[in-house]
Design an enzyme around this catalytic site. Sequence first.
Site, PDB file in Angstrom:
ATOM      1  N   LYS A   1       0.818  -1.218   0.000  1.00  0.00           N
ATOM      2  CA  LYS A   1       0.000   0.000   0.000  1.00  0.00           C
ATOM      3  C   LYS A   1       0.859   1.279   0.000  1.00  0.00           C
ATOM      4  O   LYS A   1       2.058   1.239   0.287  1.00  0.00           O
ATOM      5  CB  LYS A   1      -0.914  -0.017   1.233  1.00  0.00           C
TER       6      LYS A   1
ATOM      7  N   TYR B   1     -12.540  -2.173  -3.406  1.00  0.00           N
ATOM      8  CA  TYR B   1     -13.024  -2.201  -2.026  1.00  0.00           C
ATOM      9  C   TYR B   1     -14.547  -2.096  -1.926  1.00  0.00           C
ATOM     10  O   TYR B   1     -15.068  -1.712  -0.876  1.00  0.00           O
ATOM     11  CB  TYR B   1     -12.353  -1.094  -1.215  1.00  0.00           C
TER      12      TYR B   1
ATOM     13  N   ASN C   1      -1.997   0.237   6.826  1.00  0.00           N
ATOM     14  CA  ASN C   1      -1.467  -1.013   7.382  1.00  0.00           C
ATOM     15  C   ASN C   1      -0.589  -1.776   6.385  1.00  0.00           C
ATOM     16  O   ASN C   1      -0.458  -2.992   6.459  1.00  0.00           O
ATOM     17  CB  ASN C   1      -2.603  -1.882   7.945  1.00  0.00           C
TER      18      ASN C   1
ATOM     19  N   HIS D   1      -2.263  -5.439   1.734  1.00  0.00           N
ATOM     20  CA  HIS D   1      -3.563  -6.108   1.629  1.00  0.00           C
ATOM     21  C   HIS D   1      -3.310  -7.522   1.142  1.00  0.00           C
ATOM     22  O   HIS D   1      -2.425  -7.748   0.304  1.00  0.00           O
ATOM     23  CB  HIS D   1      -4.465  -5.380   0.619  1.00  0.00           C
TER      24      HIS D   1
ATOM     25  N   GLU E   1      -9.806 -10.838  -7.304  1.00  0.00           N
ATOM     26  CA  GLU E   1      -8.884  -9.706  -7.171  1.00  0.00           C
ATOM     27  C   GLU E   1      -7.733  -9.793  -8.185  1.00  0.00           C
ATOM     28  O   GLU E   1      -7.355  -8.786  -8.790  1.00  0.00           O
ATOM     29  CB  GLU E   1      -8.346  -9.643  -5.737  1.00  0.00           C
TER      30      GLU E   1
HETATM   31  P1  CMP Z   1      -7.425  -4.409   3.820  1.00  0.00           P
HETATM   32  O1  CMP Z   1      -6.976  -5.803   4.090  1.00  0.00           O
HETATM   33  O2  CMP Z   1      -6.835  -3.731   2.664  1.00  0.00           O
HETATM   34  O3  CMP Z   1      -9.019  -4.394   3.660  1.00  0.00           O
HETATM   35  C1  CMP Z   1      -9.805  -3.256   3.978  1.00  0.00           C
HETATM   36  C2  CMP Z   1      -9.013  -2.157   4.598  1.00  0.00           C
HETATM   37  O4  CMP Z   1      -9.742  -1.135   5.236  1.00  0.00           O
HETATM   38  C3  CMP Z   1      -8.141  -2.727   5.692  1.00  0.00           C
HETATM   39  O5  CMP Z   1      -7.122  -3.527   5.125  1.00  0.00           O
HETATM   40  C4  CMP Z   1      -7.707  -1.461   6.420  1.00  0.00           C
HETATM   41  O6  CMP Z   1      -6.527  -0.908   5.894  1.00  0.00           O
HETATM   42  C5  CMP Z   1      -8.842  -0.469   6.127  1.00  0.00           C
HETATM   43  N1  CMP Z   1      -9.522  -0.041   7.323  1.00  0.00           N
HETATM   44  C6  CMP Z   1      -9.574   1.230   7.774  1.00  0.00           C
HETATM   45  N2  CMP Z   1     -10.277   1.306   8.904  1.00  0.00           N
HETATM   46  C7  CMP Z   1     -10.684   0.055   9.200  1.00  0.00           C
HETATM   47  C8  CMP Z   1     -11.454  -0.509  10.277  1.00  0.00           C
HETATM   48  N3  CMP Z   1     -11.951   0.236  11.272  1.00  0.00           N
HETATM   49  N4  CMP Z   1     -11.675  -1.847  10.246  1.00  0.00           N
HETATM   50  C9  CMP Z   1     -11.186  -2.625   9.235  1.00  0.00           C
HETATM   51  N5  CMP Z   1     -10.459  -2.137   8.196  1.00  0.00           N
HETATM   52  C10 CMP Z   1     -10.201  -0.807   8.186  1.00  0.00           C
END
Ligand code: CMP
Length: 139
Positions: free
Chosen positions: A10, A50, A113, A116, A127
Amino acid sequence: MTERTFSIIKPDATRRNLTGAINAVIEGAGLRIVAQRRVKLSEAQARKFYEVHAERPFYGELVGQMTAEPVVVQVLEAENAVAKYREVMGATNPEQAADGTIRKQFALSIGENSVHGSDSIENAGIEIAQFFTDDQIVG
Ligand code: CMP
């Protein structure tokens, strides 16, 4: 059985020059990078990717973060690749991620984070198809 999963490094990670460090963790865990491309996601691409989170309060912020700077999209191959990569990534919230995981080492917050990974074999297929054609994946 050999399986494939989809990964995104990311913007928070590409911005900090962590692509190589994250790839080292991925490869060190026995996952093979069988396709990889750096791309700046369009808003339409990020919204579609998403889509399942469209009703969540963080959707707008998530799309904004994912389109702010380039990402690296990847296909990873291994025995049980989906589960294995989820283990290597660690919990979505880095505060809950186990030692040695990518998110424990590199993530800034739940939103930023660093990586993904697909949550099921079915979603991995969906995906991967959004970013790669079969001939671009070289196992
Ligand atoms: P990802 O695995 O990319 O899938 C959805 C993303 O939403 C997740 O990682 C996080 O980076 C983002 N995200 C932001 N806020 C939240 C939250 N409160 N709970 C879960 N995902 C979140």
